[in-house]
Design a protein around this motif. Structure first.
Motif, PDB file in Angstrom:
ATOM      1  N   VAL A   9       1.468 -11.710   4.031  1.00  0.00           N
ATOM      2  CA  VAL A   9       2.759 -11.078   4.368  1.00  0.00           C
ATOM      3  C   VAL A   9       3.476 -10.502   3.156  1.00  0.00           C
ATOM      4  O   VAL A   9       4.536  -9.895   3.287  1.00  0.00           O
ATOM      5  N   ASP A  10       2.913 -10.665   1.983  1.00  0.00           N
ATOM      6  CA  ASP A  10       3.563 -10.183   0.757  1.00  0.00           C
ATOM      7  C   ASP A  10       3.589  -8.658   0.733  1.00  0.00           C
ATOM      8  O   ASP A  10       2.543  -8.014   0.719  1.00  0.00           O
ATOM      9  N   ARG A  11       4.800  -8.106   0.723  1.00  0.00           N
ATOM     10  CA  ARG A  11       4.989  -6.660   0.647  1.00  0.00           C
ATOM     11  C   ARG A  11       5.755  -6.267  -0.616  1.00  0.00           C
ATOM     12  O   ARG A  11       6.227  -5.154  -0.728  1.00  0.00           O
ATOM     13  N   GLY A  12       5.934  -7.241  -1.524  1.00  0.00           N
ATOM     14  CA  GLY A  12       6.585  -6.953  -2.791  1.00  0.00           C
ATOM     15  C   GLY A  12       8.068  -7.252  -2.845  1.00  0.00           C
ATOM     16  O   GLY A  12       8.697  -7.061  -3.880  1.00  0.00           O
ATOM     17  N   ASP A  68       0.861  -1.162   0.000  1.00  0.00           N
ATOM     18  CA  ASP A  68       0.000   0.000   0.000  1.00  0.00           C
ATOM     19  C   ASP A  68       0.903   1.218   0.000  1.00  0.00           C
ATOM     20  O   ASP A  68       2.065   1.143   0.398  1.00  0.00           O
ATOM     21  N   GLU A  69       0.366   2.346  -0.403  1.00  0.00           N
ATOM     22  CA  GLU A  69       1.169   3.557  -0.431  1.00  0.00           C
ATOM     23  C   GLU A  69       1.726   3.820   0.959  1.00  0.00           C
ATOM     24  O   GLU A  69       1.015   3.770   1.951  1.00  0.00           O
ATOM     25  N   GLY A  70       3.032   4.079   1.047  1.00  0.00           N
ATOM     26  CA  GLY A  70       3.677   4.351   2.315  1.00  0.00           C
ATOM     27  C   GLY A  70       4.157   3.112   3.047  1.00  0.00           C
ATOM     28  O   GLY A  70       4.825   3.211   4.064  1.00  0.00           O
ATOM     29  N   GLU A  71       3.810   1.930   2.576  1.00  0.00           N
ATOM     30  CA  GLU A  71       4.223   0.693   3.226  1.00  0.00           C
ATOM     31  C   GLU A  71       5.549   0.245   2.637  1.00  0.00           C
ATOM     32  O   GLU A  71       5.691   0.135   1.425  1.00  0.00           O
ATOM     33  N   LYS A  72       6.537   0.014   3.497  1.00  0.00           N
ATOM     34  CA  LYS A  72       7.867  -0.369   3.052  1.00  0.00           C
ATOM     35  C   LYS A  72       7.866  -1.797   2.506  1.00  0.00           C
ATOM     36  O   LYS A  72       7.231  -2.684   3.065  1.00  0.00           O
ATOM     37  N   GLU A  73       8.593  -1.989   1.405  1.00  0.00           N
ATOM     38  CA  GLU A  73       8.718  -3.335   0.850  1.00  0.00           C
ATOM     39  C   GLU A  73       9.703  -4.138   1.692  1.00  0.00           C
ATOM     40  O   GLU A  73      10.894  -3.828   1.714  1.00  0.00           O
ATOM     41  N   LEU A  74       9.198  -5.107   2.396  1.00  0.00           N
ATOM     42  CA  LEU A  74      10.008  -6.002   3.221  1.00  0.00           C
ATOM     43  C   LEU A  74       9.700  -7.433   2.838  1.00  0.00           C
ATOM     44  O   LEU A  74       8.592  -7.741   2.407  1.00  0.00           O
ATOM     45  N   VAL A  75      10.675  -8.306   3.029  1.00  0.00           N
ATOM     46  CA  VAL A  75      10.448  -9.725   2.830  1.00  0.00           C
ATOM     47  C   VAL A  75       9.481 -10.204   3.908  1.00  0.00           C
ATOM     48  O   VAL A  75       9.642  -9.894   5.091  1.00  0.00           O
ATOM     49  N   GLY A  77      13.075  -7.839  18.518  1.00  0.00           N
ATOM     50  CA  GLY A  77      12.772  -6.508  19.023  1.00  0.00           C
ATOM     51  C   GLY A  77      11.480  -5.960  18.451  1.00  0.00           C
ATOM     52  O   GLY A  77      11.337  -4.754  18.278  1.00  0.00           O
ATOM     53  N   GLY A  78      10.571  -6.860  18.104  1.00  0.00           N
ATOM     54  CA  GLY A  78       9.314  -6.419  17.504  1.00  0.00           C
ATOM     55  C   GLY A  78       9.523  -5.963  16.078  1.00  0.00           C
ATOM     56  O   GLY A  78       8.896  -5.028  15.604  1.00  0.00           O
ATOM     57  N   GLY A  79      10.434  -6.648  15.375  1.00  0.00           N
ATOM     58  CA  GLY A  79      10.829  -6.287  14.015  1.00  0.00           C
ATOM     59  C   GLY A  79       9.691  -5.907  13.101  1.00  0.00           C
ATOM     60  O   GLY A  79       8.539  -6.285  13.306  1.00  0.00           O
ATOM     61  N   ALA A  80      10.047  -5.155  12.083  1.00  0.00           N
ATOM     62  CA  ALA A  80       9.062  -4.628  11.140  1.00  0.00           C
ATOM     63  C   ALA A  80       8.593  -5.650  10.114  1.00  0.00           C
ATOM     64  O   ALA A  80       7.570  -5.443   9.472  1.00  0.00           O
ATOM     65  N   ALA A  81       9.339  -6.717   9.940  1.00  0.00           N
ATOM     66  CA  ALA A  81       8.988  -7.698   8.906  1.00  0.00           C
ATOM     67  C   ALA A  81       7.645  -8.348   9.208  1.00  0.00           C
ATOM     68  O   ALA A  81       7.363  -8.725  10.344  1.00  0.00           O
ATOM     69  N   PRO A  82       6.807  -8.490   8.181  1.00  0.00           N
ATOM     70  CA  PRO A  82       5.528  -9.172   8.387  1.00  0.00           C
ATOM     71  C   PRO A  82       5.736 -10.674   8.561  1.00  0.00           C
ATOM     72  O   PRO A  82       6.473 -11.296   7.792  1.00  0.00           O
ATOM     73  N   VAL A  83       5.123 -11.227   9.589  1.00  0.00           N
ATOM     74  CA  VAL A  83       5.262 -12.649   9.926  1.00  0.00           C
ATOM     75  C   VAL A  83       3.872 -13.232  10.100  1.00  0.00           C
ATOM     76  O   VAL A  83       3.011 -12.619  10.737  1.00  0.00           O
ATOM     77  N   ARG A  84       3.670 -14.427   9.559  1.00  0.00           N
ATOM     78  CA  ARG A  84       2.379 -15.101   9.719  1.00  0.00           C
ATOM     79  C   ARG A  84       2.631 -16.580   9.942  1.00  0.00           C
ATOM     80  O   ARG A  84       3.440 -17.201   9.248  1.00  0.00           O
ATOM     81  N   ALA A  85       1.925 -17.147  10.899  1.00  0.00           N
ATOM     82  CA  ALA A  85       1.961 -18.587  11.150  1.00  0.00           C
ATOM     83  C   ALA A  85       0.929 -19.275  10.263  1.00  0.00           C
ATOM     84  O   ALA A  85      -0.148 -18.737  10.018  1.00  0.00           O
ATOM     85  N   ALA A  86       1.276 -20.461   9.784  1.00  0.00           N
ATOM     86  CA  ALA A  86       0.352 -21.297   9.013  1.00  0.00           C
ATOM     87  C   ALA A  86       0.481 -22.706   9.573  1.00  0.00           C
ATOM     88  O   ALA A  86       1.187 -23.545   9.027  1.00  0.00           O
ATOM     89  N   GLY A  87      -0.174 -22.925  10.702  1.00  0.00           N
ATOM     90  CA  GLY A  87      -0.026 -24.203  11.375  1.00  0.00           C
ATOM     91  C   GLY A  87      -1.299 -25.004  11.430  1.00  0.00           C
ATOM     92  O   GLY A  87      -2.398 -24.460  11.518  1.00  0.00           O
TER      93      GLY A  87
END
Length: 138
Positions: free
Chosen positions: A65-68, A3-10, A34-44
């Protein structure tokens, strides 16, 4: 997809046969980064709450979690590997740039989240997670 303003992270997806394990590893990795910025999702587990793996849950998590910048998928055991490989082979179920990571789930997840949170590319995230095999405990 950013989204606009959202940083592209793995993005990081953690796949386990157990929802509790996947959720706990995700929480641990985020906390230790440290509460990192990377998007994380569990699929269990399975959609009905049982033990197993679910291609649907994996695909949903990867999309979430896809940020491009790519998505790194870490797994626990054999059939989770097979489920991710099947999704990758289908070619349209996972976001572009999704990669299966050959790494230990817990240590690899922490390394992946820490590295992804720095804005590193997907190759650097995979390398950091894979290097977790070298962590010695004794």
């Amino acid at each position: 997809m950013t989204d606009e303003g959202e940083k592209e992270l793995v993005g990081i997806v953690l796949v386990s046969h157990s929802a509790a394990v996947a959720d706990s590893v995700a929480e641990l990795a985020k906390e230790l980064s440290g509460g990192g910025a990377a998007p994380v999702r569990a699929a269990g587990g399975t959609p009905d709450g049982g033990f197993g793996t679910s291609p649907e849950l994996i695909a949903e998590a990867a999309q979430a979690v896809d940020r491009g910048a790519g998505v790194a998928v870490l797994v626990d055991l054999g059939s989770a590997v097979l489920a991710v490989k099947a999704l990758l082979a289908e070619g349209d179920e996972l976001p572009e740039g999704t990669r299966l990571v050959d790494a230990p789930l817990v240590e690899g997840a922490v390394a992946a989240v820490v590295t992804a949170s720095t804005g590193a590319d997907v190759d650097a995230v995979l390398q950091a997670a894979t290097e977790a095999y070298d962590y010695r405990k004794a």
